[in-house]
Design an enzyme around this catalytic site. Structure first.
Site, mmCIF file in Angstrom:
data_model
loop_
_atom_site.group_PDB
_atom_site.id
_atom_site.type_symbol
_atom_site.label_atom_id
_atom_site.label_comp_id
_atom_site.label_asym_id
_atom_site.label_seq_id
_atom_site.Cartn_x
_atom_site.Cartn_y
_atom_site.Cartn_z
ATOM 1 N N GLN A 61 47.043 -22.819 37.892
ATOM 2 C CA GLN A 61 48.469 -22.472 37.842
ATOM 3 C C GLN A 61 48.935 -21.762 39.118
ATOM 4 O O GLN A 61 50.138 -21.670 39.375
ATOM 5 C CB GLN A 61 48.770 -21.650 36.585
ATOM 6 C CG GLN A 61 48.594 -22.499 35.318
ATOM 7 C CD GLN A 61 48.771 -21.730 34.016
ATOM 8 O OE1 GLN A 61 49.298 -20.627 33.993
ATOM 9 N NE2 GLN A 61 48.309 -22.325 32.916
ATOM 10 N N TYR A 121 40.781 -24.996 30.825
ATOM 11 C CA TYR A 121 41.032 -26.062 29.833
ATOM 12 C C TYR A 121 41.432 -27.398 30.427
ATOM 13 O O TYR A 121 41.653 -28.364 29.707
ATOM 14 C CB TYR A 121 42.076 -25.614 28.801
ATOM 15 C CG TYR A 121 43.413 -25.201 29.345
ATOM 16 C CD1 TYR A 121 44.414 -26.130 29.535
ATOM 17 C CD2 TYR A 121 43.682 -23.873 29.630
ATOM 18 C CE1 TYR A 121 45.654 -25.746 30.001
ATOM 19 C CE2 TYR A 121 44.920 -23.485 30.103
ATOM 20 C CZ TYR A 121 45.904 -24.429 30.295
ATOM 21 O OH TYR A 121 47.138 -24.045 30.763
ATOM 22 N N HIS A 233 43.627 -16.654 23.255
ATOM 23 C CA HIS A 233 45.019 -16.201 23.381
ATOM 24 C C HIS A 233 45.530 -15.874 21.986
ATOM 25 O O HIS A 233 45.285 -16.633 21.048
ATOM 26 C CB HIS A 233 45.926 -17.340 23.870
ATOM 27 C CG HIS A 233 45.740 -17.786 25.271
ATOM 28 N ND1 HIS A 233 45.374 -19.064 25.593
ATOM 29 C CD2 HIS A 233 45.928 -17.149 26.440
ATOM 30 C CE1 HIS A 233 45.349 -19.200 26.920
ATOM 31 N NE2 HIS A 233 45.669 -18.054 27.452
ATOM 32 N N HIS A 270 46.531 -11.111 25.502
ATOM 33 C CA HIS A 270 47.929 -10.742 25.225
ATOM 34 C C HIS A 270 48.012 -9.799 24.005
ATOM 35 O O HIS A 270 48.283 -8.636 24.177
ATOM 36 C CB HIS A 270 48.863 -11.947 25.049
ATOM 37 C CG HIS A 270 48.782 -12.910 26.190
ATOM 38 N ND1 HIS A 270 49.027 -12.535 27.494
ATOM 39 C CD2 HIS A 270 48.451 -14.237 26.247
ATOM 40 C CE1 HIS A 270 48.862 -13.581 28.295
ATOM 41 N NE2 HIS A 270 48.508 -14.625 27.573
ATOM 42 N N ASP A 321 46.097 -14.246 34.640
ATOM 43 C CA ASP A 321 46.619 -15.332 33.807
ATOM 44 C C ASP A 321 47.188 -16.495 34.632
ATOM 45 O O ASP A 321 46.435 -17.276 35.196
ATOM 46 C CB ASP A 321 47.653 -14.749 32.834
ATOM 47 C CG ASP A 321 48.028 -15.701 31.709
ATOM 48 O OD1 ASP A 321 47.616 -16.865 31.764
ATOM 49 O OD2 ASP A 321 48.737 -15.302 30.774
HETATM 50 C C1 NGQ Z 1 47.856 -21.431 28.989
HETATM 51 N N1 NGQ Z 1 49.499 -19.674 29.039
HETATM 52 O O1 NGQ Z 1 46.851 -21.741 28.346
HETATM 53 O O2 NGQ Z 1 47.939 -21.610 30.200
HETATM 54 C C2 NGQ Z 1 48.996 -20.781 28.264
HETATM 55 C C3 NGQ Z 1 50.074 -21.789 28.006
HETATM 56 C C4 NGQ Z 1 49.752 -22.484 25.672
HETATM 57 C C5 NGQ Z 1 49.899 -18.567 28.445
HETATM 58 N N2 NGQ Z 1 49.733 -18.482 27.168
HETATM 59 C C6 NGQ Z 1 49.643 -22.880 27.111
HETATM 60 N N3 NGQ Z 1 50.430 -17.593 29.127
HETATM 61 O O3 NGQ Z 1 49.791 -21.324 25.326
HETATM 62 O O4 NGQ Z 1 49.759 -23.380 24.854
HETATM 63 ZN ZN ZN Z 2 46.213 -17.603 29.457
#
Ligand code: NGQ
Ligand code: ZN
Length: 454
Positions: A61, A121, A233, A270, A321
Site C-alpha cells: 500500500q 494477503y 484486524h 485496531h 498499516d
Molecule cells: C487491509 N486495511 O487488509 O489492508 C485493510 C483493508 C479490509 C485496513 N483495515 C481491507 N486498514 O479490511 O477488508
Molecule cells: Zn491492516
C-alpha cells in the site's frame, strides 16, 4: 565482535552513562557495561535505545500513498478507500511487491524500527490462480528482508470470505483468497522462505478479520498452528461492528474473547470500537492492541480507548498499516494528540510524574516485541540487539539528558534524528542512511512510474 559505546543509553531500569555493549555473532547482546571506557574500533554513539518493532504493515500500500486523497461522489470513507486499494492491488506483480517491500523496509529502518510484522494477503496471480510456487509473494517479501536486513515477522493472511456471514469473495478479492488446505500449502512454502532468513525472522498466522473467516475456519486455523504470533484486524469501523453483531450476536472483540483462546500470542489490530467491558477484557487477556494512529486517522477509523485499556494493564504497540506515512515519532505523537483533542486534556497516555515520551516509547516497545514474537526490547544481555542511536549533534537534542531526549524526539523532533539502527545485530542504518537506499529507491521509482502510467 561488534561493540557500541554510548554516552547515554536507556537500560531496562533507567538511563545510564558511558555504556559499552558487545554484540554476539548470533545477533544478541552479549555484555552490557556501564561507566565504561570506549575501546578502539567501538561504534561511538550519543544516545542508544532499544529499537521498536512495527507491528502492522501492508507493504504494497506504500505505492499508493497519497493517491487516495481525491474526493469522489458522496461521502468518502474507509469503504470507498478500500475500493481504490483493491484496484491498485489487482495489478501488482511479484517484482512490484518485492520492489515496494524493500523500499518500505528501508524507510522503516531509517525511521528507527528494527523489525516489522508484515500482514501479507496479496498471495495469488491476478486471475486468482496459484503462482508456480504458491508462496511466491511471501518469498518476495522475504527476499526484500534479506536485502534490507530488517527483522521480519511474516504473517501470511487467511482471507476466505468477502464479508460478514461467510459471503463469497468478490472478484477484487480473488488474489487474497484461501480455503484452509490452500492456506496450509502456502504456509509450507512461506516457511521455507523464512527459514532462509536470519534466525530472528519468524512466521505467524493472520486470519484477516472476522469478516474474512467463519467461526469454524478461525478455530481450525488457530488449532492448526499451536505456536507463533496470531494477528487479526478487528473492530476498526462501526459498520464492521454492526455486521459482526448482526451475524454472530456479539460485538467483534467480545465475540473473539469468548470463542478463541486469546492470549499473549495474539495481536488485535485496531480494536478501535470497544465497550468498556470489551476494553477491560482485552487488557486482561494479555493480547497486544495493534494501534496504527496515522492510518487510523487517514481512514477515519476512530479513537482507541487507551486510557481505560492502560488502566486495565493492556499492552499496545504501533503499526504503520497502509504506510501512507512511515514515521515512528509521528505515530506515537499522533496517538497521544488524538487523545488530547478528544479528551481536552494533556499527558493522557502517561502515569503521574512520568515523561510522555518515555512512557509512549517504552510501552510501544514492549507491545511491539511481544506482537512480533521477538525477544528484543531491552538493552540487556541475551536480548536481540535491536538498537537505535539518535544523533547527538542534532539541535533538538542538544543538552538533553534521559527522558527529555525521548520527549524531544517524539514531540518536537522527527525521525531525521535517527542516526544508527541495528536489527538483531545487523547494522542496517549508518549516519541516518541505509547502504542500499539509492539502489532500492531507483527500483521503487521505476515500479511506480510503470504503475502510474498504466
Ligand atoms: C487491509 N486495511 O487488509 O489492508 C485493510 C483493508 C479490509 C485496513 N483495515 C481491507 N486498514 O479490511 O477488508
Ligand atoms: Zn491492516
Amino acid at each position: 565482535m561488534q561493540a557500541i559505546f554510548a554516552r547515554q543509553a536507556l537500560l531496562p531500569e533507567s538511563w545510564a552513562s558511558a555504556v559499552r555493549i558487545e554484540l554476539g555473532a548470533d545477533g544478541t547482546i552479549a555484555t552490557v557495561e556501564t561507566g565504561a571506557a570506549p575501546l578502539p574500533g567501538d561504534q561511538r554513539v550519543a544516545i542508544l535505545l532499544p529499537a521498536l518493532s512495527n507491528l502492522h504493515s501492508h507493504a504494497f500500500q506504500r505505492a499508493m500513498a497519497g493517491l487516495t486523497e481525491h474526493r469522489g461522489r458522496g461521502r468518502d470513507s474507509f469503504w470507498t478507500w478500500r475500493e481504490l486499494m483493491y484496484r491498485f492491488a489487482a495489478v501488482l506483480t511479484p517484482d512490484d511487491v518485492e520492489a515496494i517491500a524493500a523500499q518500505v523496509q528501508i524507510e522503516m529502518l531509517e525511521t528507527g524500527h528494527a523489525a516489522v510484522a508484515e500482514f501479507h494477503y496479496l498471495h495469488h496471480r491476478p486471475d486468482g490462480g496459484d503462482h508456480d510456487d504458491i508462496g511466491e509473494m511471501s518469498a518476495r517479501v522475504a527476499a526484500a528482508a534479506a536485502e534490507t536486513g530488517i527483522g521480519l515477522t511474516h504473517l501470511p493472511v487467511l482471507y476466505a470470505h468477502g464479508g460478514a456471514g461467510g459471503q463469497p469473495l468478490s472478484p477484487a478479492q480473488g488474489r487474497f483468497g484461501c480455503d484452509l488446505p490452500r492456506y496450509e500449502r502456502l504456509m509450507t512454502s512461506a516457511a521455507r522462505a523464512i527459514a532462509a532468513l536470519p534466525a530472528d525472522c519468524r512466521l505467524g498466522i493472520a486470519p484477516h478479520s472476522l469478516r474474512a473467516v467463519t467461526p469454524d475456519l478461525l478455530k481450525a486455523v488457530v488449532a492448526a498452528h499451536p505456536s507463533g504470533p496470531i494477528h487479526i484486524h478487528i473492530a476498526e469501523q462501526m459498520q464492521e461492528v454492526r455486521d459482526i453483531e448482526a451475524w454472530l450476536g456479539a460485538r467483534p472483540v467480545a465475540w473473539l474473547l469468548d470463542h478463541l483462546p486469546v492470549d499473549g500470542r495474539w495481536c488485535l489490530v485496531h480494536a478501535t470500537h470497544m465497550t468498556g467491558a470489551e476494553t477491560r477484557a482485552l487488557a486482561a487477556s494479555g493480547a497486544v492492541a495493534g494501534l496504527c494512529p496515522i492510518t487510523e486517522a487517514n481512514l477515519g477509523d476512530g479513537f482507541f480507548p487507551i486510557e481505560d485499556f492502560r488502566a486495565g494493564g493492556g499492552l499496545w504497540g504501533i503499526g504503520s498499516d497502509s504506510n501512507v506515512r512511515i514515521a515512528l515519532a509521528e505515530e506515537l505523537r499522533l496517538l497521544e494528540y488524538g487523545q488530547r483533542l478528544g479528551l481536552q486534556a494533556r499527558a493522557v497516555i502517561c502515569p503521574e510524574g512520568a515523561s510522555n515520551g518515555r512512557t509512549l516509547y517504552a510501552e510501544a516497545l514492549a507491545g511491539g516485541c511481544r506482537a512480533l514474537g521477538r525477544d528484543a526490547g531491552a538493552i540487556a544481555s541475551g536480548r536481540l540487539a535491536d538498537l537505535v542511536a539518535l544523533d547527538g549533534e542534532a539541535l533538538m537534542l542538544d543538552g538533553r539528558q534521559g527522558d527529555a531526549v525521548l520527549d524531544a524526539w517524539i514531540f518536537a523532533g522527527d525521525d531525521r534524528l535517527v542516526a544508527e539502527v541495528w536489527s538483531a545485530g545487523r547494522h542496517a542504518v549508518t549516519g541516518g542512511r541505509h547502504p542500499a537506499r539509492e539502489r532500492v529507491a531507483a527500483r521503487f521509482r521505476r515500479t511506480l512510474r510503470r504503475l502510474l502510467a498504466a
